[in-house]
Write an enzyme that holds these catalytic residues in place. Structure first.
Site, mmCIF file in Angstrom:
data_model
loop_
_atom_site.group_PDB
_atom_site.id
_atom_site.type_symbol
_atom_site.label_atom_id
_atom_site.label_comp_id
_atom_site.label_asym_id
_atom_site.label_seq_id
_atom_site.Cartn_x
_atom_site.Cartn_y
_atom_site.Cartn_z
ATOM 1 N N ASP A 105 -3.897 -19.727 -48.239
ATOM 2 C CA ASP A 105 -4.933 -19.460 -47.023
ATOM 3 C C ASP A 105 -3.937 -19.030 -45.789
ATOM 4 O O ASP A 105 -3.444 -18.983 -45.452
ATOM 5 C CB ASP A 105 -5.331 -21.075 -46.402
ATOM 6 C CG ASP A 105 -6.398 -20.442 -45.411
ATOM 7 O OD1 ASP A 105 -6.982 -19.327 -44.999
ATOM 8 O OD2 ASP A 105 -7.672 -21.706 -45.928
ATOM 9 N N SER A 142 -14.898 -23.561 -43.521
ATOM 10 C CA SER A 142 -14.308 -23.370 -42.458
ATOM 11 C C SER A 142 -14.625 -23.671 -41.646
ATOM 12 O O SER A 142 -15.387 -24.854 -40.624
ATOM 13 C CB SER A 142 -14.232 -21.569 -42.841
ATOM 14 O OG SER A 142 -13.535 -20.493 -41.579
ATOM 15 N N HIS A 190 -8.095 -18.619 -48.426
ATOM 16 C CA HIS A 190 -9.498 -19.188 -47.682
ATOM 17 C C HIS A 190 -10.484 -18.645 -48.348
ATOM 18 O O HIS A 190 -11.383 -19.725 -48.244
ATOM 19 C CB HIS A 190 -9.547 -18.572 -46.499
ATOM 20 C CG HIS A 190 -10.395 -19.067 -45.067
ATOM 21 N ND1 HIS A 190 -10.153 -20.126 -45.110
ATOM 22 C CD2 HIS A 190 -11.544 -18.361 -44.520
ATOM 23 C CE1 HIS A 190 -11.137 -20.517 -43.849
ATOM 24 N NE2 HIS A 190 -11.679 -19.909 -44.191
#
Length: 270
Positions: free
Chosen positions: A220, A96, A248
Protein backbone atom coordinates in the site's frame (compact mmCIF):
# COMPACT_ATOMS: atom_id res chain seq x y z
CA UNK A 1 -32.72 -1.42 -4.33
CA UNK A 2 -31.77 2.17 -3.65
CA UNK A 3 -33.32 4.82 -1.42
CA UNK A 4 -32.51 7.99 0.48
CA UNK A 5 -32.18 8.48 4.24
CA UNK A 6 -32.36 11.94 5.79
CA UNK A 7 -29.36 12.09 8.13
CA UNK A 8 -29.98 15.63 9.34
CA UNK A 9 -32.52 18.26 8.40
CA UNK A 10 -32.24 18.95 4.68
CA UNK A 11 -29.44 16.43 4.04
CA UNK A 12 -30.11 13.02 2.53
CA UNK A 13 -27.66 10.26 1.72
CA UNK A 14 -28.20 7.61 -0.89
CA UNK A 15 -28.17 3.97 0.24
CA UNK A 16 -27.91 0.92 -1.99
CA UNK A 17 -29.41 -2.19 -0.38
CA UNK A 18 -28.41 -5.47 -2.04
CA UNK A 19 -29.36 -9.04 -1.14
CA UNK A 20 -30.99 -10.67 1.86
CA UNK A 21 -29.69 -12.15 5.08
CA UNK A 22 -27.19 -10.99 7.67
CA UNK A 23 -26.60 -7.25 7.23
CA UNK A 24 -23.18 -5.77 6.57
CA UNK A 25 -22.73 -2.01 6.23
CA UNK A 26 -19.87 -1.12 3.87
CA UNK A 27 -18.46 2.43 3.90
CA UNK A 28 -16.60 3.45 0.76
CA UNK A 29 -13.31 5.33 0.48
CA UNK A 30 -12.21 8.69 -0.85
CA UNK A 31 -12.83 10.00 -3.48
CA UNK A 32 -15.23 7.38 -4.88
CA UNK A 33 -18.67 6.06 -3.81
CA UNK A 34 -20.50 2.85 -2.94
CA UNK A 35 -19.99 1.44 -6.45
CA UNK A 36 -16.33 0.74 -5.63
CA UNK A 37 -17.67 -2.44 -3.97
CA UNK A 38 -19.12 -3.74 -7.25
CA UNK A 39 -17.09 -6.94 -7.14
CA UNK A 40 -18.14 -7.63 -3.56
CA UNK A 41 -21.82 -6.74 -4.02
CA UNK A 42 -22.02 -9.31 -6.81
CA UNK A 43 -20.74 -12.07 -4.50
CA UNK A 44 -21.67 -11.56 -0.83
CA UNK A 45 -25.45 -11.91 -1.37
CA UNK A 46 -24.79 -15.41 -2.74
CA UNK A 47 -23.62 -16.37 0.75
CA UNK A 48 -26.56 -14.92 2.63
CA UNK A 49 -25.45 -11.35 3.27
CA UNK A 50 -27.47 -8.18 2.89
CA UNK A 51 -25.08 -5.45 1.75
CA UNK A 52 -25.96 -1.89 2.81
CA UNK A 53 -23.72 0.60 1.04
CA UNK A 54 -24.33 4.32 1.62
CA UNK A 55 -22.74 7.09 -0.40
CA UNK A 56 -21.10 9.50 2.03
CA UNK A 57 -22.42 13.05 1.85
CA UNK A 58 -20.78 14.88 -1.03
CA UNK A 59 -20.15 11.66 -2.96
CA UNK A 60 -22.05 9.54 -5.45
CA UNK A 61 -25.79 10.17 -5.38
CA UNK A 62 -25.93 11.71 -1.90
CA UNK A 63 -26.66 15.36 -1.18
CA UNK A 64 -23.77 17.78 -1.30
CA UNK A 65 -24.10 20.21 1.64
CA UNK A 66 -21.40 22.75 2.32
CA UNK A 67 -20.70 21.52 5.87
CA UNK A 68 -20.44 18.25 7.76
CA UNK A 69 -17.34 16.48 6.46
CA UNK A 70 -15.54 15.83 9.74
CA UNK A 71 -15.34 12.28 11.06
CA UNK A 72 -17.87 12.96 13.84
CA UNK A 73 -20.59 14.11 11.45
CA UNK A 74 -19.82 11.38 8.90
CA UNK A 75 -20.04 8.78 11.68
CA UNK A 76 -23.34 10.33 12.78
CA UNK A 77 -24.60 9.96 9.19
CA UNK A 78 -23.89 6.23 9.35
CA UNK A 79 -25.74 6.06 12.68
CA UNK A 80 -28.74 7.78 11.10
CA UNK A 81 -28.77 5.20 8.29
CA UNK A 82 -28.66 2.13 10.55
CA UNK A 83 -31.24 3.66 12.88
CA UNK A 84 -33.58 4.37 9.96
CA UNK A 85 -33.21 0.77 8.78
CA UNK A 86 -33.79 -0.55 12.32
CA UNK A 87 -31.01 -3.07 12.01
CA UNK A 88 -30.96 -5.29 15.12
CA UNK A 89 -27.44 -6.53 14.41
CA UNK A 90 -24.90 -5.94 11.66
CA UNK A 91 -21.24 -6.06 10.71
CA UNK A 92 -19.53 -2.75 9.99
CA UNK A 93 -16.84 -2.55 7.31
CA UNK A 94 -14.98 0.48 6.03
CA UNK A 95 -12.41 1.00 3.30
CA UNK A 96 -9.72 3.70 3.57
CA UNK A 97 -11.43 6.83 4.95
CA UNK A 98 -14.49 4.59 5.37
CA UNK A 99 -12.39 2.57 7.80
CA UNK A 100 -11.46 5.74 9.66
CA UNK A 101 -15.13 6.70 9.88
CA UNK A 102 -15.98 3.18 11.12
CA UNK A 103 -13.39 3.55 13.90
CA UNK A 104 -14.80 6.92 14.92
CA UNK A 105 -18.31 5.42 14.76
CA UNK A 106 -17.40 2.68 17.24
CA UNK A 107 -15.56 5.10 19.52
CA UNK A 108 -18.29 7.73 19.41
CA UNK A 109 -21.43 5.59 19.49
CA UNK A 110 -20.37 2.30 21.11
CA UNK A 111 -23.21 0.72 19.16
CA UNK A 112 -24.03 -2.68 20.74
CA UNK A 113 -25.70 -3.79 17.50
CA UNK A 114 -22.32 -4.03 15.73
CA UNK A 115 -21.27 -7.68 15.77
CA UNK A 116 -17.83 -7.10 14.26
CA UNK A 117 -15.66 -4.43 12.68
CA UNK A 118 -13.74 -4.90 9.44
CA UNK A 119 -11.07 -2.35 8.52
CA UNK A 120 -10.12 -2.56 4.86
CA UNK A 121 -6.96 -0.62 4.01
CA UNK A 122 -8.11 1.82 6.67
CA UNK A 123 -6.74 5.38 6.76
CA UNK A 124 -5.95 5.05 10.45
CA UNK A 125 -4.77 5.67 13.08
CA UNK A 126 -3.55 8.80 11.25
CA UNK A 127 -3.49 9.29 7.50
CA UNK A 128 -0.69 11.86 7.74
CA UNK A 129 2.63 12.13 9.46
CA UNK A 130 2.88 14.12 12.69
CA UNK A 131 5.68 15.21 14.97
CA UNK A 132 5.35 11.99 16.96
CA UNK A 133 4.01 9.85 14.11
CA UNK A 134 6.36 9.21 11.15
CA UNK A 135 3.91 7.13 9.09
CA UNK A 136 1.57 7.92 6.22
CA UNK A 137 1.52 10.82 3.78
CA UNK A 138 3.21 14.09 4.56
CA UNK A 139 0.74 16.96 5.18
CA UNK A 140 2.30 18.91 2.32
CA UNK A 141 1.54 16.02 -0.06
CA UNK A 142 -2.12 16.27 0.92
CA UNK A 143 -1.94 20.04 0.48
CA UNK A 144 -0.69 19.51 -3.07
CA UNK A 145 -3.73 17.34 -3.84
CA UNK A 146 -5.97 20.00 -2.31
CA UNK A 147 -4.44 22.70 -4.52
CA UNK A 148 -4.88 20.53 -7.60
CA UNK A 149 -8.51 19.84 -6.67
CA UNK A 150 -9.24 23.54 -7.21
CA UNK A 151 -7.33 23.75 -10.49
CA UNK A 152 -7.52 20.40 -12.29
CA UNK A 153 -9.55 17.86 -10.35
CA UNK A 154 -9.48 15.20 -13.11
CA UNK A 155 -5.67 15.32 -13.14
CA UNK A 156 -5.56 15.15 -9.34
CA UNK A 157 -7.78 12.07 -9.39
CA UNK A 158 -5.64 10.49 -12.10
CA UNK A 159 -2.45 11.05 -10.08
CA UNK A 160 -4.07 9.63 -6.95
CA UNK A 161 -5.33 6.67 -8.95
CA UNK A 162 -1.78 5.87 -10.09
CA UNK A 163 -0.93 5.14 -6.44
CA UNK A 164 -3.97 2.96 -5.83
CA UNK A 165 -3.35 -0.50 -7.23
CA UNK A 166 -0.30 -2.76 -7.08
CA UNK A 167 -1.55 -4.98 -9.90
CA UNK A 168 -1.94 -3.89 -13.49
CA UNK A 169 -5.54 -2.92 -14.17
CA UNK A 170 -7.07 -2.67 -17.61
CA UNK A 171 -7.59 0.69 -19.28
CA UNK A 172 -11.40 0.33 -19.16
CA UNK A 173 -11.28 -0.50 -15.44
CA UNK A 174 -9.02 2.47 -14.78
CA UNK A 175 -11.40 4.73 -16.68
CA UNK A 176 -14.39 3.36 -14.73
CA UNK A 177 -12.68 3.83 -11.37
CA UNK A 178 -11.55 7.33 -12.32
CA UNK A 179 -15.15 8.13 -13.21
CA UNK A 180 -16.33 7.24 -9.70
CA UNK A 181 -14.15 10.02 -8.34
CA UNK A 182 -15.46 12.51 -10.89
CA UNK A 183 -19.02 11.87 -9.64
CA UNK A 184 -18.17 13.49 -6.31
CA UNK A 185 -18.90 17.10 -5.35
CA UNK A 186 -15.66 19.10 -5.67
CA UNK A 187 -16.12 20.74 -2.28
CA UNK A 188 -16.91 17.41 -0.61
CA UNK A 189 -13.78 15.93 -2.19
CA UNK A 190 -11.65 18.68 -0.68
CA UNK A 191 -13.45 18.73 2.68
CA UNK A 192 -12.99 15.00 3.33
CA UNK A 193 -9.37 15.25 2.23
CA UNK A 194 -8.92 17.98 4.87
CA UNK A 195 -10.37 15.59 7.45
CA UNK A 196 -7.96 12.89 6.30
CA UNK A 197 -5.10 15.34 6.80
CA UNK A 198 -6.22 16.66 10.18
CA UNK A 199 -7.98 13.88 12.08
CA UNK A 200 -6.11 11.67 14.57
CA UNK A 201 -7.72 8.38 15.58
CA UNK A 202 -5.07 7.15 18.00
CA UNK A 203 -7.26 7.92 21.05
CA UNK A 204 -10.19 6.09 19.42
CA UNK A 205 -8.48 2.70 19.04
CA UNK A 206 -8.66 1.59 22.72
CA UNK A 207 -12.38 2.37 22.73
CA UNK A 208 -13.16 -0.38 20.20
CA UNK A 209 -14.62 -3.33 22.09
CA UNK A 210 -15.98 -5.55 19.31
CA UNK A 211 -14.13 -8.23 17.34
CA UNK A 212 -12.07 -6.41 14.73
CA UNK A 213 -10.29 -7.72 11.65
CA UNK A 214 -7.78 -5.63 9.70
CA UNK A 215 -7.33 -6.29 5.97
CA UNK A 216 -4.27 -4.52 4.57
CA UNK A 217 -2.01 -4.72 1.54
CA UNK A 218 1.71 -4.88 2.24
CA UNK A 219 2.39 -2.83 -0.92
CA UNK A 220 0.00 0.00 0.00
CA UNK A 221 1.43 3.37 -1.10
CA UNK A 222 -1.46 5.44 0.26
CA UNK A 223 -1.96 3.91 3.72
CA UNK A 224 1.39 2.17 4.29
CA UNK A 225 1.42 -1.23 5.96
CA UNK A 226 2.87 0.08 9.26
CA UNK A 227 -0.54 1.71 9.83
CA UNK A 228 -2.07 -1.77 9.90
CA UNK A 229 0.48 -2.90 12.49
CA UNK A 230 -0.35 0.11 14.66
CA UNK A 231 -4.08 -0.55 14.40
CA UNK A 232 -3.46 -4.18 15.31
CA UNK A 233 -1.51 -3.07 18.38
CA UNK A 234 -4.03 -0.41 19.36
CA UNK A 235 -7.26 -2.43 19.04
CA UNK A 236 -7.37 -5.08 21.74
CA UNK A 237 -7.87 -8.60 20.38
CA UNK A 238 -7.85 -7.49 16.74
CA UNK A 239 -6.65 -9.75 13.95
CA UNK A 240 -4.50 -8.67 11.01
CA UNK A 241 -4.82 -10.29 7.58
CA UNK A 242 -1.93 -9.47 5.26
CA UNK A 243 -2.36 -9.19 1.52
CA UNK A 244 1.14 -9.73 0.22
CA UNK A 245 0.50 -8.70 -3.38
CA UNK A 246 -1.90 -5.82 -2.79
CA UNK A 247 -1.58 -2.08 -2.74
CA UNK A 248 -4.29 0.22 -1.39
CA UNK A 249 -6.89 -1.32 -3.70
CA UNK A 250 -6.68 -4.75 -2.08
CA UNK A 251 -10.37 -5.32 -2.89
CA UNK A 252 -9.29 -5.66 -6.54
CA UNK A 253 -5.54 -6.38 -6.46
CA UNK A 254 -6.22 -9.81 -4.91
CA UNK A 255 -9.91 -9.98 -5.71
CA UNK A 256 -10.55 -13.68 -5.16
CA UNK A 257 -8.52 -13.87 -1.94
CA UNK A 258 -10.10 -10.67 -0.64
CA UNK A 259 -13.64 -11.89 -1.32
CA UNK A 260 -12.88 -15.31 0.15
CA UNK A 261 -11.50 -13.81 3.35
CA UNK A 262 -14.25 -11.22 3.55
CA UNK A 263 -16.97 -13.87 3.30
CA UNK A 264 -15.16 -16.11 5.78
CA UNK A 265 -14.72 -13.37 8.39
CA UNK A 266 -18.32 -12.21 8.04
CA UNK A 267 -19.47 -15.80 8.46
CA UNK A 268 -17.45 -16.01 11.65
CA UNK A 269 -14.91 -18.51 10.36
CA UNK A 270 -11.26 -18.42 11.47
Amino acid sequence: MGYYVEVERGVKVYVEDTGYGRPVVLIHGWPVNHRMFEYQLSQLPKYGFRCITPDLRGFGRSDCPWAGYGYDRLADDIRAVVDALRLPSYALAGFSVGGAIAIRYMSRHQDPRVSQLLLLGAAAPSFTQRQDFPYGMKPEEVDAFLAMNDKDRPLMLEMFGELFFASKVSAPFKQWFHGLGLEAFSHGTAAVLLSLRNEDLRPDLPRIRVPATIFHGTLDRICPFPLALLMNQGIAGSRLLRFEHSGHGLFYDELELFNERLQSVLAGSP
